[in-house]
Design a protein around this motif. Structure first.
Motif, mmCIF file in Angstrom:
data_model
loop_
_atom_site.group_PDB
_atom_site.id
_atom_site.type_symbol
_atom_site.label_atom_id
_atom_site.label_comp_id
_atom_site.label_asym_id
_atom_site.label_seq_id
_atom_site.Cartn_x
_atom_site.Cartn_y
_atom_site.Cartn_z
ATOM 1 N N MET A 219 0.848 -1.189 0.000
ATOM 2 C CA MET A 219 0.000 0.000 0.000
ATOM 3 C C MET A 219 0.881 1.235 0.000
ATOM 4 S SD MET A 219 -1.388 0.656 3.835
ATOM 5 C CE MET A 219 -2.100 2.170 3.173
ATOM 6 N N ALA A 220 0.259 2.378 -0.332
ATOM 7 C CA ALA A 220 1.001 3.638 -0.369
ATOM 8 C C ALA A 220 0.202 4.722 0.332
ATOM 9 C CB ALA A 220 1.299 4.057 -1.811
ATOM 10 N N LEU A 221 0.890 5.536 1.104
ATOM 11 C CA LEU A 221 0.337 6.727 1.743
ATOM 12 C C LEU A 221 0.892 7.936 0.995
ATOM 13 C CD1 LEU A 221 0.965 5.664 5.454
ATOM 14 C CD2 LEU A 221 -1.165 5.437 4.171
ATOM 15 N N VAL A 222 0.004 8.847 0.595
ATOM 16 C CA VAL A 222 0.394 9.930 -0.303
ATOM 17 C C VAL A 222 0.041 11.276 0.325
ATOM 18 C CG1 VAL A 222 0.152 10.865 -2.633
ATOM 19 C CG2 VAL A 222 -0.094 8.397 -2.248
ATOM 20 N N SER A 223 0.990 12.206 0.328
ATOM 21 C CA SER A 223 0.709 13.533 0.874
ATOM 22 C C SER A 223 1.837 14.494 0.545
ATOM 23 C CB SER A 223 0.535 13.456 2.397
ATOM 24 O OG SER A 223 0.308 14.738 2.949
ATOM 25 N N ALA A 224 1.462 15.778 0.445
ATOM 26 C CA ALA A 224 2.481 16.828 0.384
ATOM 27 C C ALA A 224 2.928 17.222 1.781
ATOM 28 C CB ALA A 224 1.922 18.050 -0.347
ATOM 29 N N THR A 225 2.077 16.923 2.776
ATOM 30 C CA THR A 225 2.360 17.292 4.166
ATOM 31 C C THR A 225 2.034 16.108 5.062
ATOM 32 O OG1 THR A 225 0.123 18.224 4.290
ATOM 33 C CG2 THR A 225 1.938 19.756 3.807
ATOM 34 N N PRO A 226 2.860 15.086 5.078
ATOM 35 C CA PRO A 226 2.522 13.867 5.839
ATOM 36 C C PRO A 226 2.336 14.138 7.323
ATOM 37 C CG PRO A 226 4.416 13.504 4.387
ATOM 38 C CD PRO A 226 4.153 14.973 4.396
ATOM 39 N N SER A 227 1.508 13.301 7.931
ATOM 40 C CA SER A 227 1.284 13.393 9.371
ATOM 41 C C SER A 227 2.563 13.018 10.116
ATOM 42 C CB SER A 227 0.153 12.462 9.790
ATOM 43 O OG SER A 227 0.507 11.108 9.536
ATOM 44 N N LEU A 228 2.667 13.488 11.350
ATOM 45 C CA LEU A 228 3.847 13.164 12.147
ATOM 46 C C LEU A 228 3.917 11.662 12.423
ATOM 47 C CD1 LEU A 228 6.326 14.265 13.534
ATOM 48 C CD2 LEU A 228 4.928 14.773 15.548
ATOM 49 N N GLU A 229 2.745 11.011 12.570
ATOM 50 C CA GLU A 229 2.729 9.557 12.771
ATOM 51 C C GLU A 229 3.372 8.839 11.593
ATOM 52 O OE1 GLU A 229 -0.275 11.081 15.613
ATOM 53 O OE2 GLU A 229 0.302 11.561 13.551
ATOM 54 N N THR A 230 3.011 9.248 10.384
ATOM 55 C CA THR A 230 3.559 8.596 9.192
ATOM 56 C C THR A 230 5.041 8.909 9.028
ATOM 57 O OG1 THR A 230 1.408 8.590 8.095
ATOM 58 C CG2 THR A 230 3.355 8.486 6.677
ATOM 59 N N LEU A 231 5.434 10.150 9.289
ATOM 60 C CA LEU A 231 6.856 10.500 9.197
ATOM 61 C C LEU A 231 7.684 9.719 10.212
ATOM 62 C CD1 LEU A 231 6.611 14.367 8.696
ATOM 63 C CD2 LEU A 231 7.420 12.695 7.019
ATOM 64 N N ALA A 232 7.148 9.516 11.418
ATOM 65 C CA ALA A 232 7.873 8.753 12.437
ATOM 66 C C ALA A 232 8.056 7.303 11.996
ATOM 67 C CB ALA A 232 7.128 8.817 13.762
ATOM 68 N N ASN A 233 7.051 6.726 11.358
ATOM 69 C CA ASN A 233 7.178 5.353 10.859
ATOM 70 C C ASN A 233 8.202 5.264 9.731
ATOM 71 O OD1 ASN A 233 5.408 3.630 12.389
ATOM 72 N ND2 ASN A 233 3.677 4.697 11.488
ATOM 73 N N ALA A 234 8.247 6.294 8.885
ATOM 74 C CA ALA A 234 9.252 6.303 7.819
ATOM 75 C C ALA A 234 10.648 6.458 8.399
ATOM 76 C CB ALA A 234 8.939 7.426 6.830
ATOM 77 N N GLU A 235 10.782 7.335 9.397
ATOM 78 C CA GLU A 235 12.083 7.553 10.031
ATOM 79 C C GLU A 235 12.581 6.288 10.725
ATOM 80 O OE1 GLU A 235 13.896 10.284 13.659
ATOM 81 O OE2 GLU A 235 12.136 10.983 12.567
ATOM 82 N N ALA A 236 11.649 5.506 11.291
ATOM 83 C CA ALA A 236 12.025 4.265 11.988
ATOM 84 C C ALA A 236 12.271 3.110 11.032
ATOM 85 C CB ALA A 236 10.930 3.892 12.979
ATOM 86 N N GLY A 237 12.045 3.337 9.721
ATOM 87 C CA GLY A 237 12.294 2.287 8.748
ATOM 88 C C GLY A 237 11.127 1.347 8.523
ATOM 89 N N ARG A 238 9.995 1.605 9.180
ATOM 90 C CA ARG A 238 8.833 0.739 8.973
ATOM 91 C C ARG A 238 8.164 1.032 7.634
ATOM 92 N NH1 ARG A 238 8.691 1.466 14.708
ATOM 93 N NH2 ARG A 238 7.686 3.501 14.498
ATOM 94 N N TYR A 239 8.280 2.264 7.136
ATOM 95 C CA TYR A 239 7.722 2.643 5.847
ATOM 96 C C TYR A 239 8.858 3.057 4.915
ATOM 97 C CZ TYR A 239 3.174 3.252 8.270
ATOM 98 O OH TYR A 239 2.028 3.081 9.007
ATOM 99 N N ARG A 240 8.723 2.678 3.662
ATOM 100 C CA ARG A 240 9.633 3.203 2.643
ATOM 101 C C ARG A 240 9.238 4.641 2.323
ATOM 102 N NH1 ARG A 240 10.110 0.495 -3.360
ATOM 103 N NH2 ARG A 240 12.096 1.423 -3.980
ATOM 104 N N HIS A 241 10.218 5.496 2.013
ATOM 105 C CA HIS A 241 9.956 6.924 1.842
ATOM 106 C C HIS A 241 10.455 7.380 0.479
ATOM 107 C CE1 HIS A 241 9.975 11.091 4.058
ATOM 108 N NE2 HIS A 241 9.149 11.047 3.036
#
Length: 754
Positions: A377-399
């Motif tokens: 799945m993909a999450l799409v945004s010009a201004t991602p939520s802090l929750e989603t950014l934290a998951n990307a920073e932790a490596g759980r989501y590809r960015h």
């Protein structure tokens, strides 16, 4: 409700039926109702049932539709609901009917169990989002015609009949209407051939009301960063397996075109795709882009479509004929036959959170559905939520990041108008500096936009004589004046009343005055300043639905509009190539109060609105009217450094383990009587959980302390990230028995604190 009390619904206090000689199968049936779990029934010997089968069962003196259920293997042990009391086999009532419907897939059943356990909701109420509205009026297979073999020897052939016979020589069955239309004759000709035994009737397959989108229809030409991101996302879809990709890109960077290519890759594999949009009813331009890319429209799912369309879409997702569905959050619970991809567009939007009934965040539950079923799945945004950014920073989501606009367009220049230095004239709300820029924009025959996220004419009406404020009789909220309709309205409970001529308290005539601006008041001011400008208002209560929205968008695209005045509706991804100026009337709106996410939400909204400017070759400008120009949100909008602002937000939340660095749940107690609400809230506080990494805040009156005549109190449970809140909440709630009129709603991961 205790298991012992609802077991009477299963046998209705009637004598048990005589036991048949055959051993009957015991099945659990989940009903779309607020019971704590499924009921046991007996399957008749001639009706072998499997999990997922949709059946009709007796419940008390009536019959209800439900689903044969089983325990979910994917449910964490801490989330499992308490076991229910089993009914003796000789007291089981038989299943009445097995419906001729596709069974609910195992992945969807496990997903329903997971959502129910996570949100502490009755599983039947989660099932209701899949089942309740769509079981009756099931589409009946159409009847079609084939040539009889042999044709009757005495058949009289006419030119019209010969056309029908020629059409059917290919051996493809057709309905009466389709056959007559294809042959260019009337339906009576088909009926005459049937009466003459020249045609034989056959049952056609399921009605296919959705044309299949073609993944090869009109692929875009992508370059540079777009091409790299597209290749990566397509490869993720081809590889399969669960993964989450955050596609972050500045406004106008082509994010939609990129994820449409991921959908194409999904279709090439013969799988279905789901796109969740925050406001599908208002997404006219998105539909145009989809049709241009795939040559056909997707299936649509939202509250604006009628019941027949909902039933057809439900069945088409179940039989696989609807290959792409675009919908609002509830589309997540459709019974897809072979779902292979979910896209959540504008993933930061709070509209993905359902605040009533089953309280859930569709963005987060979409991740769960993809994980349980094992697809990307993909999450799409010009201004991602802090929750989603934290998951990307932790490596759980590809960015994947797109830092620049498509086609050489530049990002708009953003400036702050300090309203202390550039105040508007008395009684008005547009700064002279902003009105000058609007005049210059119109002189260049370019389009402009004014944004104010407040419907109506004014948010408050008071009496100049006695100071009385017009309040909602059912909520702790001011009544909003809607001057065009001559009404006062509550935006929380929809109460309306005529605008009075005199103050209801002191009786003074013509003493009521509007305080503050709403979008209607800004429109009035703009018409006075620019009498020749063609003005269009875009708000949820003026657009109406998809048809009027599409017409409004078409007028803007045809340059029949000079000035757009809108609420948050105008922030939803619109592409207006001739729009070069955006004026934000009240940039400070939304920053007040103690909302945890006030700054994050404000910068996301204003960044999205600002992104409407300068999306083509002409550069854009954004002017922010603000009384707090040094606020971090204002400075971040001017600098364009969204990442730095979000990093600052993260540092503020991390020490106190506020989300996303901790877990949060809200208990909202509501009652008809304030004393009952207070008593239940106090009882919960007395037995509140405690321990290292656990904190309970409250009880306190909710910001909207009375809503629809119910008094509301709130407690917050906060834990460190390693402690799940669901088991704690389950034990805590089990220690308090609320009064008869008291309701306790549980909001896991709250977004709104009203």
């Amino acid at each position: 409700m205790e298991p012992a009390s609802f077991s009477s619904l299963l046998h209705d206090d009637a004598p048990p039926p005589p036991a048949p000689k055959q051993v009957r199968q015991r099945v659990a049936v989940l009903l779309p109702m607020p019971f704590p779990g499924p009921f046991d029934y007996a399957a008749p010997a001639d009706m072998p049932l499997q999990p997922g089968d949709i059946v009709v069962v007796p419940l008390g003196r009536r019959q209800e539709t439900g689903v044969v259920w089983e325990s979910s293997p994917s449910l964490p042990a801490d989330f499992a609901p308490p076991p229910q009391r089993s009914v003796d086999a000789n007291r089981l009532r038989p299943v009445a009917e097995l419906l001729d419907l596709p069974p609910l897939p195992a992945e969807l059943r496990h997903f329903i169990d997971w959502v129910a356990a996570y949100t502490l909701s009755p599983p039947g109420m989660v099932l209701a989002m899949t089942l309740r509205l769509h079981m009756r009026g099931v589409p009946v297979p159409s009847m079609g015609w084939l040539l009889a073999d042999p044709l009757p020897a005495t058949l009289r052939i006419t030119p019209a009949r010969q056309k029908i016979l020629d059409r059917l020589k290919d051996g493809i069955a057709r309905t009466t209407t389709d056959l007559a239309s294809a042959a260019g004759v009337g339906p009576g000709v088909v009926k005459g051939l049937a009466d003459a035994k020249a045609l034989q009737s056959v049952k056609l397959g399921p009605e296919r009301i959705f044309a299949a989108p073609d993944p090869h229809h009109n692929p875009p030409v992508l370059e540079g960063e777009q091409q790299t991101a597209t290749a990566a996302l397509r490869q993720t879809v081809r590889d399969g397996g669960f993964s989450v990709t955050l596609l972050e890109g500045v406004t106008g960077s082509g994010k939609t075109e990129i994820y449409l290519e991921a959908i194409a890759a999904c279709l090439e594999q013969g799988k279905q795709a789901l796109v969740l949009l925050p406001e599908i009813a208002l997404s006219a331009q998105w539909m145009q882009r989809f049709v241009r890319r795939f040559g056909a429209e997707p299936a649509v799912w939202h509250s604006e479509i009628g019941q027949r369309a909902r039933r057809l879409t439900w069945h088409s997702t179940a039989n696989g004929s609807a290959t792409v569905v675009v919908g609002a959050r509830s589309a997540l619970f459709l019974p897809f036959a072979n779902l292979g991809l979910i896209i959540v567009d504008e993933e930061h939007e709070s509209l993905f959170k359902q605040e009533e009934g089953v309280i859930y965040n569709a963005r987060d539950m979409a991740v769960v559905r993809a994980r349980l079923s094992g697809f990307p799945m993909a999450l799409v945004s010009a201004t991602p939520s802090l929750e989603t950014l934290a998951n990307a920073e932790a490596g759980r989501y590809r960015h994947l990041i797109l830092p620049s606009r498509h086609g050489g367009a530049s990002l708009p220049d953003t400036q702050i108008l300090d309203m202390r230095e550039h105040p508007p004239p008395r009684g008005l709300f547009l700064s002279p500096a902003l009105t000058e820029e609007l005049s210059a924009t119109f002189a260049r025959q370019e389009q402009a936009m004014l944004f104010l996220n407040r419907r109506g004419y004014a948010p408050l009406t008071l009496c100049r004589t006695c100071g009385h404020r017009m309040e909602c009789p059912h909520c702790t909220a001011w009544l909003v004046e809607h001057r065009a309709k001559k009404l006062l309205s509550c935006h929380y409970c929809d109460h309306t009343e005529p605008m009075p001529a005199a103050c209801p308290t002191c009786g003074s005539d013509d003493s009521l005055t509007a305080i503050g601006p709403g979008i209607e008041r800004i429109t009035e001011e703009a018409r006075q300043l620019f009498p020749d400008a063609r003005i269009l208002v875009m708000a949820s209560d003026t657009l109406g639905g998809p048809a009027t929205t599409a017409e409004a968008v078409a007028k803007i695209s045809r340059r029949e509009v000079d000035l757009i005045i809108g609420t948050q509706v105008v922030a939803k991804g619109w592409h207006f190539p001739h729009l070069t100026l955006v004026g934000i009337v009240d940039a400070d709106l939304g920053l007040g109060g103690a909302d945890l996410r006030a700054g994050e939400r404000t910068i996301q909204l204003l960044h999205q609105v600002a992104g409407r400017a300068g999306r083509a070759s002409t550069p854009g400008r954004v002017l922010l009217q603000s009384y707090t120009p040094m606020h971090p949100v204002m400075q971040a909008l001017v600098s364009g450094d969204f990442d730095a602002f979000m990093a600052q937000e993260a540092e503020q939340r991390r020490p106190g383990f506020w989300p996303p660095y901790g877990r949060l749940a809200a208990l909202i107690i509501s009652a008809d009587d304030a004393k009952e609400a207070d008593a239940t809230a106090a009882a919960l506080a007395r037995v509140a959980p405690y321990g290292e990494g656990i904190q309970v805040l409250g009880p306190v009156p909710a910001p909207i302390a009375v809503l629809r005549n119910r008094h509301r109190r709130r407690l917050l449970l906060r834990t460190v990230r390693t402690i799940a809140v669901q088991p704690i909440l389950r034990r805590w709630l089990g220690m308090v028995k609320p009064g008869r009129t008291v309701r306790i709603d549980v909001d896991i991961d709250p977004i709104s604190f009203l």
